[in-house]
Design a protein around this motif. Structure first.
Motif, PDB file in Angstrom:
ATOM      1  N   ARG A  79      60.408  47.317   4.192  1.00  0.00           N
ATOM      2  CA  ARG A  79      61.252  46.268   3.322  1.00  0.00           C
ATOM      3  C   ARG A  79      62.694  46.475   3.378  1.00  0.00           C
ATOM      4  N   GLN A  81      65.604  46.334   0.173  1.00  0.00           N
ATOM      5  CA  GLN A  81      65.740  46.309  -1.141  1.00  0.00           C
ATOM      6  C   GLN A  81      67.294  45.894  -1.497  1.00  0.00           C
ATOM      7  N   THR A  93      63.153  43.035  -3.800  1.00  0.00           N
ATOM      8  CA  THR A  93      62.798  42.933  -2.158  1.00  0.00           C
ATOM      9  C   THR A  93      63.307  41.856  -1.828  1.00  0.00           C
TER      10      THR A  93
END
Length: 130
Positions: A79, A81, A93
């Protein structure tokens, strides 16, 4: 503060600060120019990996947008952030919904950058794509 496999770097010449991701330390930190000590910004100061919003697992890159929001590449959590500029404790996210190959998933992102039109580009390492 020790670093364990420093990886990503962002230079803020206006404020004389260097931002570094600490891959094996699972953190991101800021270091004022000409200083021998830095300050943890994101992650756990005991270098433990984690998957909640404020933890990282193998942080590989860092950048900022024109509003001062910080973006951290969280490789093993698959991911990207975003940490809001006014409150680094507010995190979302923005890309990545777990490990996968479709358009909502990443597989170990490793790089991030903005172009002059504020389009965000992500290197999705194990999916072999941008």
């Amino acid at each position: 503060m020790e670093v364990y496999n420093p990886f990503g770097i962002y230079v803020d010449e206006t404020n004389s600060v260097l931002y570094v991701t600490n891959a094996n330390g699972n953190t991101a930190a800021e270091w004022p120019f000409n200083s021998s000590t830095g300050t943890f910004l994101v992650g756990n100061t005991n270098v433990t990996a984690g998957s909640n919003l404020t933890m990282l697992n193998y942080s590989l890159d860092i950048t900022f947008d024109s509003y001062g929001n910080m973006f951290v590449v969280d490789c093993r959590n698959h991911r990207i952030q975003m940490h809001y500029s006014l409150n680094r404790n507010e995190v979302i996210t923005i890309i990545g919904n777990g490990k996968g190959t479709d358009s909502t998933h990443l597989n170990c992102p490793s790089g991030i950058a903005f172009d002059s039109n504020f389009n965000l580009y992500v290197v999705d390492l194990n999916n072999h794509r941008l």
